[in-house]
Design a protein around this motif. Structure first.
Motif, mmCIF file in Angstrom:
data_model
loop_
_atom_site.group_PDB
_atom_site.id
_atom_site.type_symbol
_atom_site.label_atom_id
_atom_site.label_comp_id
_atom_site.label_asym_id
_atom_site.label_seq_id
_atom_site.Cartn_x
_atom_site.Cartn_y
_atom_site.Cartn_z
ATOM 1 N N ILE A 141 51.419 38.590 39.097
ATOM 2 C CA ILE A 141 50.760 39.852 39.461
ATOM 3 C C ILE A 141 49.341 39.806 38.918
ATOM 4 C CG2 ILE A 141 50.660 42.331 39.032
ATOM 5 C CD1 ILE A 141 53.669 42.441 39.142
ATOM 6 N N VAL A 142 48.394 40.097 39.776
ATOM 7 C CA VAL A 142 46.998 40.241 39.380
ATOM 8 C C VAL A 142 46.765 41.703 39.040
ATOM 9 C CG1 VAL A 142 44.599 40.148 40.175
ATOM 10 C CG2 VAL A 142 46.182 38.288 40.724
ATOM 11 N N ILE A 143 46.275 41.971 37.852
ATOM 12 C CA ILE A 143 46.164 43.344 37.342
ATOM 13 C C ILE A 143 44.714 43.808 37.430
ATOM 14 C CG2 ILE A 143 46.538 44.828 35.333
ATOM 15 C CD1 ILE A 143 48.539 42.629 34.359
ATOM 16 N N GLY A 144 44.511 44.948 38.114
ATOM 17 C CA GLY A 144 43.179 45.542 38.169
ATOM 18 C C GLY A 144 42.229 44.783 39.066
ATOM 19 N N GLU A 145 40.949 44.778 38.688
ATOM 20 C CA GLU A 145 39.885 44.146 39.473
ATOM 21 C C GLU A 145 40.228 42.667 39.672
ATOM 22 O OE1 GLU A 145 35.195 45.209 39.445
ATOM 23 O OE2 GLU A 145 36.058 44.501 37.573
ATOM 24 N N TYR A 202 35.950 49.741 55.694
ATOM 25 C CA TYR A 202 35.888 50.327 54.357
ATOM 26 C C TYR A 202 34.804 49.624 53.558
ATOM 27 C CZ TYR A 202 40.140 52.750 55.605
ATOM 28 O OH TYR A 202 41.049 53.564 56.238
ATOM 29 N N PHE A 203 34.021 50.418 52.842
ATOM 30 C CA PHE A 203 32.805 49.889 52.204
ATOM 31 C C PHE A 203 32.659 50.534 50.831
ATOM 32 C CE2 PHE A 203 28.462 48.897 51.412
ATOM 33 C CZ PHE A 203 28.087 47.882 52.297
ATOM 34 N N GLU A 204 32.328 49.737 49.831
ATOM 35 C CA GLU A 204 32.089 50.287 48.496
ATOM 36 C C GLU A 204 30.668 49.972 48.061
ATOM 37 O OE1 GLU A 204 34.689 48.596 45.557
ATOM 38 O OE2 GLU A 204 34.324 46.542 46.212
ATOM 39 N N THR A 205 29.997 50.978 47.547
ATOM 40 C CA THR A 205 28.682 50.765 46.959
ATOM 41 C C THR A 205 28.751 50.856 45.436
ATOM 42 O OG1 THR A 205 27.913 53.078 46.900
ATOM 43 C CG2 THR A 205 27.694 51.892 48.991
ATOM 44 N N SER A 206 29.914 51.292 44.928
ATOM 45 C CA SER A 206 30.101 51.395 43.480
ATOM 46 C C SER A 206 31.581 51.280 43.157
ATOM 47 C CB SER A 206 29.559 52.733 42.951
ATOM 48 O OG SER A 206 30.315 53.817 43.477
ATOM 49 N N ARG A 207 31.886 51.061 41.892
ATOM 50 C CA ARG A 207 33.263 51.080 41.412
ATOM 51 C C ARG A 207 33.333 51.964 40.181
ATOM 52 N NH1 ARG A 207 35.318 44.701 41.961
ATOM 53 N NH2 ARG A 207 35.153 44.641 44.252
ATOM 54 N N GLY A 208 34.445 52.672 40.063
ATOM 55 C CA GLY A 208 34.638 53.551 38.916
ATOM 56 C C GLY A 208 34.386 54.999 39.271
ATOM 57 N N CYS A 209 34.721 55.873 38.333
ATOM 58 C CA CYS A 209 34.575 57.311 38.545
ATOM 59 C C CYS A 209 34.162 57.958 37.218
ATOM 60 C CB CYS A 209 35.897 57.921 39.028
ATOM 61 S SG CYS A 209 35.825 59.695 39.342
ATOM 62 N N PRO A 210 33.236 58.919 37.261
ATOM 63 C CA PRO A 210 32.792 59.552 36.018
ATOM 64 C C PRO A 210 33.728 60.637 35.516
ATOM 65 C CG PRO A 210 31.602 60.480 37.871
ATOM 66 C CD PRO A 210 32.484 59.400 38.433
ATOM 67 N N SER A 220 40.767 57.913 37.123
ATOM 68 C CA SER A 220 40.462 58.451 35.792
ATOM 69 C C SER A 220 40.673 57.411 34.699
ATOM 70 C CB SER A 220 41.346 59.669 35.512
ATOM 71 O OG SER A 220 42.723 59.285 35.446
ATOM 72 N N ILE A 221 41.405 56.338 35.013
ATOM 73 C CA ILE A 221 41.735 55.340 34.003
ATOM 74 C C ILE A 221 40.547 54.410 33.734
ATOM 75 C CG2 ILE A 221 43.306 53.429 33.464
ATOM 76 C CD1 ILE A 221 45.377 54.866 35.248
ATOM 77 N N GLU A 222 39.749 54.175 34.771
ATOM 78 C CA GLU A 222 38.592 53.287 34.615
ATOM 79 C C GLU A 222 37.380 54.107 34.211
ATOM 80 O OE1 GLU A 222 35.852 50.137 37.160
ATOM 81 O OE2 GLU A 222 37.693 50.938 38.018
#
Length: 603
Positions: A110-114, A184-192, A201-203
């Motif tokens: 299992i690959v965990i996370g990023e 699907y497109f991401e310009t950022s990762r994470g959440c404040p 909320s974990i990252e």
């Protein structure tokens, strides 16, 4: 070493950004295919396709919507390809990883996370010396001296430098289907933010991709035919200058492509709203706004900071601009929210009249604070994905069932926009509140077993009419405010608007006989200047009207209702709906003529 990256999407039009990120990072060293299926595909078809590809390694991207179906695929795959290496990744298996390794002995890793760097490192060890204990961010099975295997979970891998990641959007094999699928497109990762029901909320912290590369990828996708790009950033507008620059860039380069964002409405700056109101072309932006609850004690309990007054300001300003569709989300079952407080939340948000109101139910996702605190609030929930709640100390299962009926008819009627004029009249002028309308109609729908059978457009209208006629005979106070003649007129108008061609049948008893219909058409052709809009300029003769138009008489002034939102019965309306499929002309064009009550003469 042949590697297949696979996932089961919810629908065919969806695409997996995760698989493309993994392939982009590792394809320089490994032969990697992407294989996308849907959760509705027969498992034998999926397994047969994977078998035909003859991979040495297959990796599955796992989410709450596909994990159980994926497990079925894995079970079969292991039986027919016992030597294959099976890797799982994705948010569903990145938490409680030990549980998944125990539950699924067929899975090797299992690959965990990023996952980009971890997956590449893991493939390197599979192809090489097998030093899996060196692969940070992975779980594996270590073979012991006695031949048994022990689950090992390595320490997490440091966060990636996003500037070093290759683009996942430049695969030639994707180009033929770009126009027909969601990109699907991401310009950022994470959440404040720290909302305890959400995995984001974990990252901690937000990282951005290089903005110039982001722009270049978007231009590439648009040039290759992409029609819908959905940004998966958890809060697209967290940085005002960044959001403004991206909005400006998209407005200048959209070429008809539509862009969807998740935004936090109460932090949207006025200058950004002003810019969008002035410059955004209608229809190219869609905003998804998570409201979840308007109950302060609830938001505090889930560590959700939200200023509903500022949120309302944003939603109203965006709606008034007429440029951007808004999709607002609610979650039923949050702490301290019972049936009555959720009813208030629903009505608070419905009052903003979003183009779409998504009513969901709390899911106790693995790794979230809500799942860890489940006992504190008396939650019971599904053992397996999607882990939806079945009740808590304030919202018993009975109430959840009732709210699900609201969700059902809300989706079929309001979110589908099949009869907006009718529904607005009912929730604003007849029923005590929008929630009460959807609840009572949902209860009626359930009692008749309609949730177990399909429906055509005509069924949706006739079933609402059945509910309203029975409701009119009830002793409820709001039933006295229900004018069935008015509602029938609005429903006819909405029904006609739902067609691109002249409807061959109607769901009500058509009252105009052929002679009367011919008389009205003759009058319309002879006196077109007395018809609303630019009907006279259309120059439609009697023969064309017979072929392309439908006519109904409504017992109120339709134009007054459409402009003022109030029913006025000092005049009737002759409604003329013209259907002509010509370039630059809408499929269904309504025209009206005011008539004296019980008269055949215009006024």
């Amino acid at each position: 070493m042949k590697v297949v990256l696979a996932t089961l999407n919810a629908k065919y039009i969806h695409t997996s950004l995760a698989l493309r990120c993994l392939k982009a990072f590792s394809e320089r060293d490994f032969d990697i295919d992407i294989a996308e299926y849907t959760i509705k595909d027969p498992v034998m078809n999926i397994v047969s396709d994977l078998y035909a590809r003859k991979p040495k390694v297959v990796g599955f991207s796992c989410y709450i919507w596909n994990i159980e179906e994926t497990i079925t695929v894995i079970d079969m795959l292991r039986k027919i390809m016992p030597e294959i290496r099976i890797i799982l990744g994705g948010p569903e298996v990145s938490y409680d990883t030990g549980f998944w390794m125990e539950r699924l002995p067929q899975v090797d890793f299992i690959v965990i996370g990023e996952g980009e760097e971890t997956f590449h490192h893991l493939l390197t060890e599979i192809a090489g010396s097998g030093k899996y204990h060196m692969v940070f961010g992975a779980a594996y099975r270590k073979e012991l001296a006695d031949g048994t295997k022990e689950i090992r979970i390595n320490p997490p891998r440091p966060k990636l430098d996003l500037a070093t990641l290759p683009s996942p959007h430049r695969f030639p094999e994707d180009e033929p289907t770009l126009a027909n699928r969601v990109v699907y497109f991401e310009t950022s990762r994470g959440c404040p933010f720290s909302c305890q029901f959400c995995l984001s909320s974990i990252e901690v912290g937000v990282r951005y991709f290089d903005i110039e590369r982001t722009k270049a990828d978007i231009l590439y996708l648009i040039d290759k035919g992409a029609k819908l790009i959905k940004f998966v950033d958890r809060t697209f507008n967290i940085k005002r200058d960044y959001a403004l620059e991206m909005f400006r860039f998209l407005i200048e380069n959209h070429q008809g492509c539509v862009f969807q964002f998740e935004i936090t409405a109460d932090i949207m700056r006025p200058e950004v709203l002003d810019y969008l109101a002035e410059h955004a072309p209608p229809g190219i932006f869609r905003f998804e706004i998570g409201v979840q609850s308007t109950n302060d004690i609830t938001n505090e309990a889930v560590q959700r900071r939200q200023n509903f007054t500022k949120l309302t300001r944003t939603v109203v300003k965006v709606k008034e601009s007429g440029k951007i569709d808004q999709h607002l989300d609610l979650i039923a079952g949050l702490p301290h929210e019972d049936y009555n407080t959720f009813r208030k939340t629903f009505n608070d948000v419905f009052a903003l009249r979003p183009e779409e109101l998504q009513l969901g139910f709390l899911k106790m996702l693995r790794g979230t604070g809500m799942r860890l605190d489940a006992d504190k609030y008396g939650y019971i929930f599904m053992d397996r994905a999607p882990y939806e709640i079945l009740g808590n100390n304030l919202l018993p299962f009975d109430d959840i069932i009732r709210i699900k009926r609201v969700e059902d008819v809300l989706e079929k009627y309001w979110n589908a926009h099949r009869m907006d004029h009718t529904l607005l009249h009912l929730v604003e002028q007849v029923f005590d509140s929008p929630f009460d309308f959807f609840q009572q109609f949902g209860d009626y729908w359930e009692e008749r077993g309609w949730q177990r059978i399909g429906h055509q457009l005509e069924d949706l209208f006739s079933r609402l009419w059945s509910f309203l006629t029975e409701y009119k005979s009830s002793s409820l106070e709001s039933a006295y405010k229900l004018d069935l003649d008015v509602v029938l007129g609005l429903m006819k108008y909405d029904y006609f608007l739902n067609h691109n061609y002249k409807p061959r049948k109607v769901w009500w008893s058509f009252e105009l006989d052929k002679q009367e219909l011919a008389g009205w058409i003759k009058l319309l052709a002879e006196r077109p200047e007395e018809v609303s809009g630019n009907f006279a300029e259309a120059g439609l003769a009697e023969r064309e009207l017979h072929k392309h138009a439908v006519i109904e008489r409504l017992p109120f002034d339709l134009d007054h209702y459409l402009s003022e939102g109030k029913i006025k019965k000092d005049a009737d309306t002759l409604l003329l709906m013209v259907y002509r499929q010509k370039e630059g002309i809408p499929a269904a064009v309504p025209y009206t003529m005011r008539l004296g009550r019980q008269s055949r003469q215009p006024i």
